[in-house]
Design a protein around this motif. Structure first.
Motif, short mmCIF file in Angstrom:
data_model
loop_
_atom_site.label_atom_id
_atom_site.label_comp_id
_atom_site.label_asym_id
_atom_site.label_seq_id
_atom_site.Cartn_x
_atom_site.Cartn_y
_atom_site.Cartn_z
N GLY A 158 -5.81 -0.53 1.97
CA GLY A 158 -5.25 0.54 2.79
C GLY A 158 -6.31 1.53 3.23
O GLY A 158 -7.43 1.56 2.69
N CYS A 170 -0.34 3.19 -7.64
CA CYS A 170 -0.40 1.94 -6.87
C CYS A 170 -0.96 0.82 -7.74
O CYS A 170 -2.05 0.97 -8.32
CB CYS A 170 -1.28 2.14 -5.63
SG CYS A 170 -1.53 0.60 -4.72
N CYS A 217 0.84 -1.21 0.00
CA CYS A 217 0.00 0.00 0.00
C CYS A 217 0.87 1.26 0.00
O CYS A 217 1.84 1.36 0.74
CB CYS A 217 -0.91 -0.01 1.23
SG CYS A 217 -1.89 1.47 1.42
N GLN A 218 0.53 2.23 -0.85
CA GLN A 218 1.32 3.46 -0.96
C GLN A 218 0.60 4.67 -0.36
O GLN A 218 0.87 5.82 -0.74
CB GLN A 218 1.63 3.75 -2.43
CG GLN A 218 2.50 2.70 -3.07
CD GLN A 218 2.87 3.08 -4.50
OE1 GLN A 218 3.18 4.23 -4.78
NE2 GLN A 218 2.83 2.13 -5.39
N CYS A 219 -0.32 4.41 0.57
CA CYS A 219 -1.08 5.51 1.18
C CYS A 219 -0.16 6.62 1.70
O CYS A 219 -0.46 7.81 1.53
CB CYS A 219 -1.90 4.99 2.35
SG CYS A 219 -3.59 4.65 1.97
N ILE A 265 1.11 8.75 -1.00
CA ILE A 265 0.01 9.54 -1.58
C ILE A 265 -0.31 10.73 -0.69
O ILE A 265 -0.45 11.86 -1.15
CB ILE A 265 -1.23 8.64 -1.79
CG1 ILE A 265 -0.96 7.64 -2.92
CG2 ILE A 265 -2.47 9.47 -2.11
CD1 ILE A 265 -1.97 6.52 -3.02
N CYS A 282 -7.70 7.58 -2.48
CA CYS A 282 -7.94 6.41 -3.33
C CYS A 282 -9.44 6.17 -3.51
O CYS A 282 -9.90 5.88 -4.62
CB CYS A 282 -7.26 5.18 -2.73
SG CYS A 282 -5.47 5.33 -2.71
N PHE A 308 -4.54 -0.43 -7.02
CA PHE A 308 -5.69 0.48 -7.17
C PHE A 308 -6.71 -0.06 -8.18
O PHE A 308 -6.39 -0.28 -9.35
CB PHE A 308 -5.18 1.86 -7.62
CG PHE A 308 -6.28 2.87 -7.83
CD1 PHE A 308 -6.91 3.48 -6.75
CD2 PHE A 308 -6.70 3.22 -9.11
CE1 PHE A 308 -7.93 4.42 -6.94
CE2 PHE A 308 -7.71 4.16 -9.31
CZ PHE A 308 -8.31 4.75 -8.22
N CYS A 340 -7.40 -3.71 -4.58
CA CYS A 340 -7.89 -2.72 -3.60
C CYS A 340 -9.06 -1.92 -4.19
O CYS A 340 -8.87 -1.17 -5.16
CB CYS A 340 -6.75 -1.78 -3.19
SG CYS A 340 -7.23 -0.61 -1.91
#
Ligand code: SF4
Length: 386
Positions: free
Chosen positions: A356, A342, A327-329, A332, A366, A345, A349
């Motif tokens: 996330g 991501c 997860c790249q929350c 972001i 997201c 996405f 997810c």
């Protein structure tokens, strides 16, 4: 009258004024001696409006409007969720907002704890949580998330003689310090901030003056209608043009119908009577000095952390679900990645199966991009519709 005609007559959604502001924005961005220019807003409501009204598709190509850490549910840190899960699993009734339910902890969310039989309730407000406590004999803990605007409501309930069996597990956050963190991040390309109008109704726009003086980054307070956002961006880029010609960066209030320099002083008095700032981690971002709001000692009897011996360590023995590590929350929310960067996405997810926190909350980037699209091509949409 067609619904679209009625919509176009709304004062703050007027298409002709929007087109004029968009044109002004294009010209101003063209006057800057560098491109692209990147500005950040720190508010899920701004991102919702930008995405819902397709504004990003109308922004000049060289203007990058990035959402920062403006989703309070998304920045609630994993150990804070673990505390709530541990409390509920120990049999203490926990009430919280619906958005918080599916936010992942180390090994479980509150929704998963509830599925295992833990007593978790969804409420719409802290007032409702206090009312719920009055109807039961057992202890009830409100897992409180949100920025300073929401923390004011929590403070008001604690000042209004809540029942003895009511307490707060505070995950409230305070926005101004995280703007400093984002501004100081290595490689940060943020040249200006669009500040959230609703938070500024409480704090006042004057609170940003020290930030601007310290960091040399202008701030414009903006509301949430399409014209509010476009007008706020026009003011922000105007200031950046003036700064290139030697003017000092400054704060401007582009939401004067709601925001004053001093803000709501009665609300501030309540907020700071009950809460103090402490340092703490914001999920995926960093340790933010003074970024957490915690109860003052005078309100310790309502502080779940003092009232209960919360032990989340059993939750740490289980490895987090595999996908969570992708997860790249954090990137972001720091403004260095977009949801579409991501690989999960829209695939692994989705709002139905969030990996996330940014895909859980209605204020998460997201989830908003999944719902409306992040960079919609309005020409393509128009062609498809015709
Ligand atoms: Fe995290 Fe999901 Fe967003 Fe990817 S799409 S950054 S996994 S919330």
């Amino acid at each position: 009258m067609r619904p679209s005609d009625a919509l176009s007559q709304l004062k703050f959604r007027d298409p002709a004024q929007a087109a004029a502001l968009r044109e002004a924005l294009e010209q101003l961005v063209g006057q800057l001696d560098h491109a692209p220019v990147s500005v950040m807003h720190v508010c899920g409501s701004h991102e919702q409006a930008i995405a819902k009204f397709g504004l990003r598709a109308a922004f000049p190509r060289d203007l990058d409007v990035i959402m920062g850490p403006g989703c309070p549910v998304c920045v609630t840190d994993v150990p804070e969720v673990d505390e709530a899960v541990a409390l509920a699993r120990s049999g203490v009734r926990v009430a919280t907002y619906g958005d918080m339910l599916r936010v992942p902890g180390t090994s479980q969310s509150l929704a998963e704890a509830r599925a295992d039989g833990a007593p978790v309730e969804v409420v719409y407000s802290v007032v409702q949580a206090a009312e719920l406590a009055r109807t039961v004999d057992e202890e009830l803990v409100f897992f409180a998330s949100g920025f300073e605007t929401t923390a004011v409501a929590t403070a008001a309930v604690l000042l209004a003689d809540p029942p003895d069996n009511f307490s707060i597990l505070s995950a409230h956050k305070y926005i101004p310090p995280v703007m400093e963190i984002v501004a100081e991040m290595p490689g940060s390309r943020i040249e200006g901030f669009l500040a959230a109008g609703h938070a500024a109704t409480i704090t006042g726009w004057g609170i940003f003056e020290e930030f601007v003086a310290q960091h040399g980054i202008p701030v414009v307070v903006a509301g949430f209608e399409p014209l509010d956002i476009l007008a706020g961006l026009v003011r922000l880029i105007e200031i950046l043009v003036e700064v290139e010609h030697g003017a000092a960066p400054r704060v401007e209030n582009a939401f004067p119908r709601c925001v004053t320099r001093e803000g709501n002083q009665a609300a501030q008095e309540r907020l700071w009577r009950v809460f103090k700032t402490t340092g703490g981690r914001w999920r995926g971002i960093a340790h933010v000095p003074n970024g957490n709001l915690r109860l003052r000692d005078a309100y310790a009897r309502f502080d779940a952390r003092k009232r209960f011996d919360i032990d989340p360590s059993p939750l740490w023995r289980h490895a987090p679900p595999k996908l969570v590590s992708q997860c790249q929350c954090g990137d972001i929310m720091a403004g260095i990645a977009s949801p579409t960067d991501c690989q999960l996405f829209g695939h692994e997810c989705t709002p139905q199966n969030p990996v996330g926190a940014c895909m859980v909350s209605s204020e998460g980037t997201c989830k908003i991009w999944h719902q409306y699209g992040g960079h919609p091509d309005l020409n393509q949409i128009g062609r498809r519709a015709s």
